[in-house]
Design an enzyme around this catalytic site. Structure first.
Site, PDB file in Angstrom:
ATOM      1  N   HIS A 193     117.171 114.213  45.056  1.00 60.22           N
ATOM      2  CA  HIS A 193     117.402 115.182  44.869  1.00 60.22           C
ATOM      3  C   HIS A 193     117.186 115.695  46.101  1.00 60.22           C
ATOM      4  O   HIS A 193     116.132 115.853  46.872  1.00 60.22           O
ATOM      5  CB  HIS A 193     117.164 115.497  43.388  1.00 60.22           C
ATOM      6  CG  HIS A 193     115.899 114.898  43.100  1.00 60.22           C
ATOM      7  ND1 HIS A 193     114.885 115.171  43.663  1.00 60.22           N
ATOM      8  CD2 HIS A 193     115.570 113.371  42.334  1.00 60.22           C
ATOM      9  CE1 HIS A 193     113.568 114.511  43.229  1.00 60.22           C
ATOM     10  NE2 HIS A 193     114.075 113.294  42.343  1.00 60.22           N
ATOM     11  N   GLN A 208     111.573 106.092  52.117  1.00 57.77           N
ATOM     12  CA  GLN A 208     112.191 104.266  51.285  1.00 57.77           C
ATOM     13  C   GLN A 208     112.885 105.188  50.142  1.00 57.77           C
ATOM     14  O   GLN A 208     112.332 105.992  49.281  1.00 57.77           O
ATOM     15  CB  GLN A 208     111.472 103.985  50.795  1.00 57.77           C
ATOM     16  CG  GLN A 208     111.501 103.743  49.089  1.00 57.77           C
ATOM     17  CD  GLN A 208     112.783 102.289  49.287  1.00 57.77           C
ATOM     18  OE1 GLN A 208     112.671 101.789  50.014  1.00 57.77           O
ATOM     19  NE2 GLN A 208     112.452 102.156  48.504  1.00 57.77           N
ATOM     20  N   THR A 209     113.871 105.216  50.057  1.00 61.61           N
ATOM     21  CA  THR A 209     115.101 105.484  48.280  1.00 61.61           C
ATOM     22  C   THR A 209     115.583 104.924  47.440  1.00 61.61           C
ATOM     23  O   THR A 209     116.194 103.756  48.445  1.00 61.61           O
ATOM     24  CB  THR A 209     115.110 107.307  48.726  1.00 61.61           C
ATOM     25  OG1 THR A 209     115.642 107.487  47.448  1.00 61.61           O
ATOM     26  CG2 THR A 209     116.651 106.651  49.420  1.00 61.61           C
ATOM     27  N   ARG A 210     115.381 104.200  46.461  1.00 63.03           N
ATOM     28  CA  ARG A 210     116.808 103.609  45.522  1.00 63.03           C
ATOM     29  C   ARG A 210     117.431 104.491  44.868  1.00 63.03           C
ATOM     30  O   ARG A 210     118.207 103.888  43.714  1.00 63.03           O
ATOM     31  CB  ARG A 210     115.576 102.266  44.942  1.00 63.03           C
ATOM     32  CG  ARG A 210     115.027 103.203  43.890  1.00 63.03           C
ATOM     33  CD  ARG A 210     114.141 101.883  42.899  1.00 63.03           C
ATOM     34  NE  ARG A 210     113.482 101.988  42.116  1.00 63.03           N
ATOM     35  CZ  ARG A 210     113.218 102.632  40.554  1.00 63.03           C
ATOM     36  NH1 ARG A 210     114.454 103.337  40.260  1.00 63.03           N
ATOM     37  NH2 ARG A 210     112.011 103.280  40.704  1.00 63.03           N
ATOM     38  N   ASP A 248     104.302 108.103  42.454  1.00 62.64           N
ATOM     39  CA  ASP A 248     104.635 106.460  41.496  1.00 62.64           C
ATOM     40  C   ASP A 248     105.426 105.867  42.733  1.00 62.64           C
ATOM     41  O   ASP A 248     106.772 105.295  41.958  1.00 62.64           O
ATOM     42  CB  ASP A 248     104.888 107.096  40.547  1.00 62.64           C
ATOM     43  CG  ASP A 248     105.486 105.705  39.708  1.00 62.64           C
ATOM     44  OD1 ASP A 248     104.803 104.608  39.193  1.00 62.64           O
ATOM     45  OD2 ASP A 248     105.860 106.088  38.913  1.00 62.64           O
ATOM     46  N   HIS A 249     105.309 105.454  43.959  1.00 59.88           N
ATOM     47  CA  HIS A 249     106.092 104.918  44.811  1.00 59.88           C
ATOM     48  C   HIS A 249     106.161 103.672  44.207  1.00 59.88           C
ATOM     49  O   HIS A 249     105.380 103.053  44.291  1.00 59.88           O
ATOM     50  CB  HIS A 249     105.150 104.860  45.956  1.00 59.88           C
ATOM     51  CG  HIS A 249     105.691 104.106  47.548  1.00 59.88           C
ATOM     52  ND1 HIS A 249     106.729 105.703  48.455  1.00 59.88           N
ATOM     53  CD2 HIS A 249     106.662 102.604  47.298  1.00 59.88           C
ATOM     54  CE1 HIS A 249     107.571 104.564  48.685  1.00 59.88           C
ATOM     55  NE2 HIS A 249     107.797 102.798  48.511  1.00 59.88           N
ATOM     56  N   ALA A 250     107.527 103.075  44.666  1.00 57.71           N
ATOM     57  CA  ALA A 250     107.967 102.025  43.655  1.00 57.71           C
ATOM     58  C   ALA A 250     107.317 101.754  42.670  1.00 57.71           C
ATOM     59  O   ALA A 250     107.510 100.383  41.615  1.00 57.71           O
ATOM     60  CB  ALA A 250     107.600 100.642  44.398  1.00 57.71           C
ATOM     61  N   HIS A 281     112.731 115.580  47.036  1.00 59.18           N
ATOM     62  CA  HIS A 281     113.309 114.620  47.981  1.00 59.18           C
ATOM     63  C   HIS A 281     113.336 115.483  49.753  1.00 59.18           C
ATOM     64  O   HIS A 281     113.062 114.823  50.457  1.00 59.18           O
ATOM     65  CB  HIS A 281     113.710 113.333  47.671  1.00 59.18           C
ATOM     66  CG  HIS A 281     113.578 113.024  46.515  1.00 59.18           C
ATOM     67  ND1 HIS A 281     114.609 112.324  45.733  1.00 59.18           N
ATOM     68  CD2 HIS A 281     112.691 111.703  45.827  1.00 59.18           C
ATOM     69  CE1 HIS A 281     113.954 111.313  44.650  1.00 59.18           C
ATOM     70  NE2 HIS A 281     112.893 111.173  45.056  1.00 59.18           N
ATOM     71  N   GLY A 298     105.037 109.011  48.065  1.00 61.43           N
ATOM     72  CA  GLY A 298     105.681 110.044  47.304  1.00 61.43           C
ATOM     73  C   GLY A 298     104.705 109.400  45.995  1.00 61.43           C
ATOM     74  O   GLY A 298     104.016 108.467  45.602  1.00 61.43           O
TER      75      GLY A 298
END
Length: 384
Positions: free
Chosen positions: A200, A194-196, A290-292, A203, A288
């Site tokens: 980098h 998941q990414t917003r 602090d997800h979301a 990641h 990962g």
């Protein structure tokens, strides 16, 4: 491949034949214009991404989710999927009415039947879902600004998709299509990412480590509504493309988008993200640091600890990673589990710092961002 959450994929997308008739019907129904994030919700309900939901939640389901993290039928669900509407329209509606939902472009999106009209305790909603009632939290701000008049009920059919801007249509794949692609590839173990944000180096490292025991990775960026200061989805997609082209084994990567919106609900949203990716066909998901999360509202590894409580109900397995960085002594990417060197030897930048650098036309260091990605981001940030 895991079964969808609840056992089957919901499909509320109108066929071309149905669409002609229903578009005419929509003209005769009460018209309700809804904000972009609820247009996204309509699509996610209709395409099965929110399975087992077949519409916007009634009060009973919403309160069960807010208070107990489950639907009234006992299934795990962590984020209320509710539809707020203006008070003047709310007063006119009756249970059993069919209504036409429109977007801000005056396009009919869906036909919905009203099964419930209700109000919620918004303070309790925010406290339980976001762990704060602070209006500065972007999720809290959305909830409180939207008002306290909700309608719930089944989406009869989705008539039109949300307007797409700047992203190739080939990346908008519904769960059934992603599952078919996975089946064709012969993958049995699929990890979702998941990414917003642009991906980098940290990641990239995490994705590649997670991929080692898997058959493939689903890079699945969220492209619905995010915070105003987040990098736009079309810019991010260019970054993902150039990164995959240059630094990944493309045979092991599936790239498509998730047309859902962000809630920034930290631990609760980690579960939400996992359930959606389960519906899209993933068997594992990277969770990962602090997800979301956003700001300092959640603990660094709170989401990882939270999802562990529900792992049996989730079925999709979390892959938990610590914060990664580039170590100048190791001369590669690492985490505190693998690197013995002090913080002074570690290079890691926050997204906020990187955006500030980009606005000044400064290139993020190669240890943080691949040069091809940095080129795209600088061009976006400076308009040059």
């Amino acid at each position: 491949m895991l079964n969808p959450h609840g056992g089957k994929l919901i499909n509320k997308i109108a066929t071309e034949e149905e669409k002609k008739e229903l578009l005419e019907k929509a003209k005769t129904l009460k018209k309700i214009t809804i904000a972009d994030r609820y247009v996204s919700d309509c699509e996610m309900i209709a395409n099965g991404g929110f399975s087992p939901l077949n519409g916007f939640m009634t009060k009973e389901d919403a309160e069960e989710v807010i208070n107990n993290i489950h639907l009234k039928n006992g299934l795990l669900w962590s984020i209320p999927i509710v539809l707020p509407i203006p008070e003047e329209i709310f007063k006119e509606l009756r249970i059993g009415d069919e209504v036409a939902l429109y977007d801000k472009h005056d396009r009919p999106i869906a036909i919905m039947v009203i099964e419930d009209k209700f109000h919620l305790d918004l303070e309790n909603y925010c406290k339980n879902v976001f762990k704060t009632t602070d209006i500065e939290h972007p999720g809290v701000k959305v909830v409180k600004n939207a008002g306290n008049n909700f309608i719930g009920g089944e989406i009869i059919r989705l008539l039109n998709r949300p307007v797409r801007e700047g992203i190739d249509e080939k990346y908008y794949l519904d769960p059934v299509q992603v599952r078919e692609n996975i089946k064709k590839k012969g993958w049995k173990k699929i990890v979702a990412f998941q990414t917003r944000n642009p991906i980098h180096r940290a990641h990239e490292y995490i994705i590649k480590v997670a991929l080692e025991p898997m058959d493939g990775v689903m890079i699945h960026p969220l492209v619905g509504e995010t915070k105003p200061d987040d990098i736009p989805a079309d810019v991010r997609m260019k970054c993902y493309e150039v990164l995959i082209d240059n630094y990944f084994n493309k045979e092991k990567v599936h790239l498509s988008v998730l047309p859902a919106s962000m809630h920034y609900a930290g631990p609760r949203e980690a579960i939400h993200h996992m359930l959606m990716r389960k519906n899209y066909g993933a068997t594992h998901m990277i969770i990962g640091r602090d997800h979301a999360g956003v700001g300092d509202y959640y603990g660094t590894y709170e989401a990882q600890e939270f999802v562990e409580q529900f792992v049996d109900e989730l079925e999709i397995q979390p892959l938990k990673f610590e914060h990664s960085f580039y170590c100048t002594k190791c001369e590669n990417m690492a985490s505190s589990k693998t690197c013995p060197h002090p913080k002074e030897d570690h290079i890691h930048l926050s997204g906020t710092k990187v955006r500030a650098m980009l606005r000044e036309g400064k290139r993020p260091p190669k240890e943080f961002s691949r040069p091809e990605v940095a080129d795209i981001l600088i061009k976006w940030a400076t308009g040059k």
